[in-house]
Design an enzyme around this catalytic site. Sequence first.
Site, PDB file in Angstrom:
ATOM      1  N   HIS A 306       0.861  -1.182   0.000  1.00 20.88           N
ATOM      2  CA  HIS A 306       0.000   0.000   0.000  1.00 20.88           C
ATOM      3  C   HIS A 306       0.893   1.226   0.000  1.00 20.88           C
ATOM      4  O   HIS A 306       1.968   1.227   0.609  1.00 20.88           O
ATOM      5  CB  HIS A 306      -0.919   0.008   1.229  1.00 20.88           C
ATOM      6  CG  HIS A 306      -2.033   1.000   1.148  1.00 20.88           C
ATOM      7  ND1 HIS A 306      -1.866   2.326   1.462  1.00 20.88           N
ATOM      8  CD2 HIS A 306      -3.339   0.857   0.778  1.00 20.88           C
ATOM      9  CE1 HIS A 306      -3.020   2.961   1.301  1.00 20.88           C
ATOM     10  NE2 HIS A 306      -3.924   2.092   0.889  1.00 20.88           N
ATOM     11  N   ASP A 363      -7.897  -4.691   0.055  1.00 19.17           N
ATOM     12  CA  ASP A 363      -8.525  -5.224  -1.157  1.00 19.17           C
ATOM     13  C   ASP A 363      -8.304  -6.719  -1.335  1.00 19.17           C
ATOM     14  O   ASP A 363      -8.960  -7.329  -2.185  1.00 19.17           O
ATOM     15  CB  ASP A 363      -7.967  -4.495  -2.391  1.00 19.17           C
ATOM     16  CG  ASP A 363      -8.260  -3.012  -2.345  1.00 19.17           C
ATOM     17  OD1 ASP A 363      -9.447  -2.662  -2.264  1.00 19.17           O
ATOM     18  OD2 ASP A 363      -7.314  -2.206  -2.377  1.00 19.17           O
TER      19      ASP A 363
END
Length: 443
Positions: A306, A363
């Site tokens: 991320h 996700d």
Amino acid sequence: MTNNAQLTVDGKTLELERVKAVEGNDGFKIGQMLGQTGTVTLDPGFTNTASCTSEITYIDGGAGILRYRGYPLEQLAEKCTFLEVAYLLIYGELPDAQSLSSFTRRIKTHTLLHEEFRSFFTAFPASGHPMSILQAGVAGLGTYYEDTLDPNDHDQRDLASIILLAKVPTMISYIAKRATGLPLLYPDSSKSYTEDFMRMTFGLPYQAHDIDPLVVNALDKLFILHADHEQNCSTSTVRLVGSSQANIYASVAAGVGALSGPLHGGANEAVLSMLDDLRESGTPIKEFVTQVKDKTNDVRLMGFGHRVYKNYDPRAKIVKKLADDVLDRLSGDSEMFDMARELEQVALEDDYFISRNLYPNVDFYTGLIYKAMGFPTKMFTPLFALGRLPGWIAQYHELIDDPTQKIGRPRQIYIGESERDWIPMSERVKEQRSFEEPVHFQV
């Protein structure tokens, strides 16, 4: 000893005032830099530039911390409903029972779509991109509620916020229903916010549609996890558009447009595509991980790493637990879930990923849960938008109420041609470009 910094450019020294953060990174005001030194900063992607001060969300990517208004996400996801968190983000404090009841009642009052707006909204092609339809619909709301457009009128802005929270779930459910050719349902105020959204999305007229409370709770928690995430692309877009005094519908619609980009809102779709490809190819997980580490090919591991988190994404921990709780109950794709768990385990034990701080992000498992719930892949990003909606609204309110904010106007460093004179057509050198004849369509 001053906490300020000094910047010296061409012999001129500028004092940069330090802005102290309650937690996290301090900043330095550079607003006088151009006027006093004739130079600007260059920061592509705004990776090191704070555009505002904010009291809404705090992230410590290195420590894996995410807090809304000071409350750890883990506590909110465990103990609150999505509407409680929406209230917290927008108004700054957790609601008491009376405040939450009033807030919920106001939202339920506005869940129906105006019949003319409903006709407009359902006139888009059923096969159209859900985010394009949603963006147009959110922007179009402003034409039906003209008494809520003044951003400087607190009551108008507050009512517009309620209207958005109320109508966006109805709009998203209609997008999903029309894509399958099934009849649309009106909202039911006797249901909870998330339960009614699922009923409108999957239910049919004249048929009882009982939804497992565990599934409703899981989707409600997923909305909480997405409710805000500081100054990401879509949130910054909402603020930038709002800085021009654009109304909240136009600003949130712009945020929907930003979220529609695959680099922002499409990551969970990419995870499912990766797992599908793995299953079809029959590639063992350990072999796939080896391929990912081989930089001579273009094999990528989706759902890991991320831009902000250099530790385990705190949202991913909660999502994994939700997946463990609900996927068996939903009779979801257990094979794909097992593949995901094995992939996570192999990657987390590999020094290559550990040394690069590549951990699962939010996700990695969300797409599996959405799919098991029955949502088609192209509806994943609208679900993200519904979760992020209270964050966008809260950020818009904060922007409008901040007396230090100005209209957004980033600078640039020009690297094109310097001044040159106009050349007559007959003297211009023909550029070697090929143009295809346009194709004419009849409408």
